[in-house]
Design an enzyme around this catalytic site. Sequence first.
Site, PDB file in Angstrom:
ATOM      1  CB  SER A  10      -0.947   0.007   1.196  1.00 39.36           C
ATOM      2  OG  SER A  10      -0.228  -0.029   2.393  1.00 39.36           O
ATOM      3  CE  LYS A  37      -3.368   1.451   4.901  1.00 39.83           C
ATOM      4  NZ  LYS A  37      -3.125   0.962   3.539  1.00 39.83           N
TER       5      LYS A  37
END
Length: 799
Positions: free
Chosen positions: A676, A719
């Site tokens: 990611s 996140k």
Amino acid sequence: MNNEDRNKELKVVPVIDTILLTGMDYTLAFKSEEFAQLLSELDERAIALAMKHKGRHDTLTEENFYKVGVLLQILDVEHKEQLVMLKVRALERVEVSALRLEGVSIIARYDEAGDENDLDANSQAEMLNYIKNIVHEIGAHFRGAEPFLKMIDQEVNLNVLICRVGEFMHISALDKQGLLESRSLKERSLKFLDHLIKHKESIKLQFEVAEKFSEKANKMHRETVLREHLKAIQEELNQGQEEGAGPGQVYREKIEACGMPEEVKKTALQEVAKLESQNPSSPDYNIIRNYLDILVELPWQSSEPKEIDLDAARRILDEQHYGLEKVKERIIQHLAVMKLKHDKKGSILLLVGPPGIGKTSLGRSIAEALGRKYIRVSLGGIKDEAEIRGHRRTYIGALPGRIISNLRKAGEKNPVFVLDEIDKLMAAYNGDPASALLEVLDPEQNNSFTDHYLEVPYDLSEVFFIATANSLDGIPGPLLDRMETIAISSYTANEKFHIGQDHLIPAVLAEHGLGHEHLVIEDQALRDIIGNYTLEAGVRGLRRQIATVARVASEKIVSHKVELPYVVSNAMLEEILGNTVIRHDLALSDNPAGVVTGLAWTPVGGDILFIEGTAMPGSGQLTLTGKLGDVMKESARISLSLVKSRLALSSINYNFKEKDLHIHVPSGAVAKDGPSAGIALFTAIASLISGVKVDPKLAMTGEITLRGAVLPVGGIKEKLLAAHRAGIQKVLIPGDNIRDLKELPEEVLEQLEIKPVEVIEDVLAETLGISLASPQIVLENGFMRELPGNDQNQYIMDI
């Protein structure tokens, strides 16, 4: 040599494993081939010395002997076959100063060492009586001890009494030597008294054990004889099969009453017949009885179906768990299906999420909502298949597995059964418990589950199984396939705040005997505890910190140091809890070229991380540091390849062959991996070689491919919450992750600008303001030209 010196030297008689005490006559036996010549040359007197270490007569040295012995008077020497019998009388203690060998003789130089009489007449009399009383207590356990006791009663010399009694006691040679070396009569008497008391207690214990064993053996024999007589009488009167004749009839009645299936009933009745043929004193008798007890105590009949109230279930879940709306909705959906179809099979849920978020307590709430019994079994660390399937009855101490044992305790066939920590099962040499669970958690098989102990099928299809796990990684694929997974994400700071207010603080106050009239924790203080003193996905650490505050408050309240209520503000936390233990990274005020803010997911929530790049003269090498995993390193190499290939389409001129690039991710002690960080690594390299800074209030996450596409990633909720907490204002996420924004709280969505990106051209436009042409090019005759058409990801090479 004068007479006085001659009197101070005598021959030595070696004594093995025996200590001679003064005032006693002894008969010593020696092997004739070793000591015949030595003993034949003895004078009227000699010195008896005990040996520390055994050895042959011709190899003895001074180190083999103790230094304290006794002066002997030789009474008689008699030869018998292979032995020499030496009759002696021990006169007094002596201390040997030197030893020497003369032929076969051992000569000792000695000094007389008389006793130190430090006990007066009264004390000696008391000690004599005390020793005699103990000897009488010991003698009471033995037949024929009267002559010895009579002789002891007539003794008036304390030293002689110690010697006479010590001769019949099990005292080690070293302890006897200790008695001999004690010059003080008081010290010697106390040492001997200690040995005598220990001897008495040892004999007493031996007789108690023997008496108990004898009583038990006699009782068992008497019961066996009486049972045999009773059996014979019953057979004579033809009453053996009448009602109440024995345990067999009792078990038959229980078997009929518990509603077993016919197959199981047949097996149970066969065991009853075996029981009746066994002797009650036989080991198999109790084994069969235990087996029958378990069979008749298991719930065999289906429980009455209870009406499921979905409104009440939803209310219970809301009262006991804040947030988790998606999870609670999934649970309500399951309950709705069970309400429509009472015989629904396959109600096997797997709750997956970080520690401390309430997975186990959700199972308890479901049981309360359904009105069923609640069973919990912890599977963490189990590595024996028998824990699930039970032991064979051939083993001593065999028991059913945990599934059957807990159903027996519950007494119902349809409880809510929580299998806690299913991802922490361990395979070992004695079986794989995860494989044993395949039958338990398979709706098509568990209606005939067979426990090794029972050896008959048992229907588990009515049990509502709920498994919990922290991660799917430790669960074997076949087992995972049998369960419906419900993922539970970590709590947000706002959710933790409400959980703390509504659940944790009242519970902790009750545990510490406090009420709201005693302790009040301000809202900002609670938020600071969450943000600065805990780093977790759940709320266990938060509960511990609140408990610490409660203990401090309890001490102050009990000591009357504060007025009630004791109000805890955020300014008091450092005094109560110490320095803050959590440091969250915050967005920087300015990022130099080559520094980009990325987003990361951890088991305890999200966080931001900085990716730093620098260039230096070199040969085109790429260096990666920061404890990166293989996947993250591959993302960095893909990023570098993309930057090199796409710069040809821009006006940036950069000589990669003469430059080395170094990419570092801080917090170097923390392992990092995953794809990611792809667009963050790409942006860091592009910023470095272009010299364009990236907005410090901008963060990004997403995987990239070699063709420049941005792929979706996981952990978007965590996140973005971390970005919001760190002061980030704009976030780039993959376009396919837009659907994950529904899980975010409204206040986060309102304060973050979220931009979806599909390809790296979008990333460069948002981060560096670089507008890059699409790669619609071909290689033909060494030149590049545009590819006609709209396929932006197609490359054509003409050869």
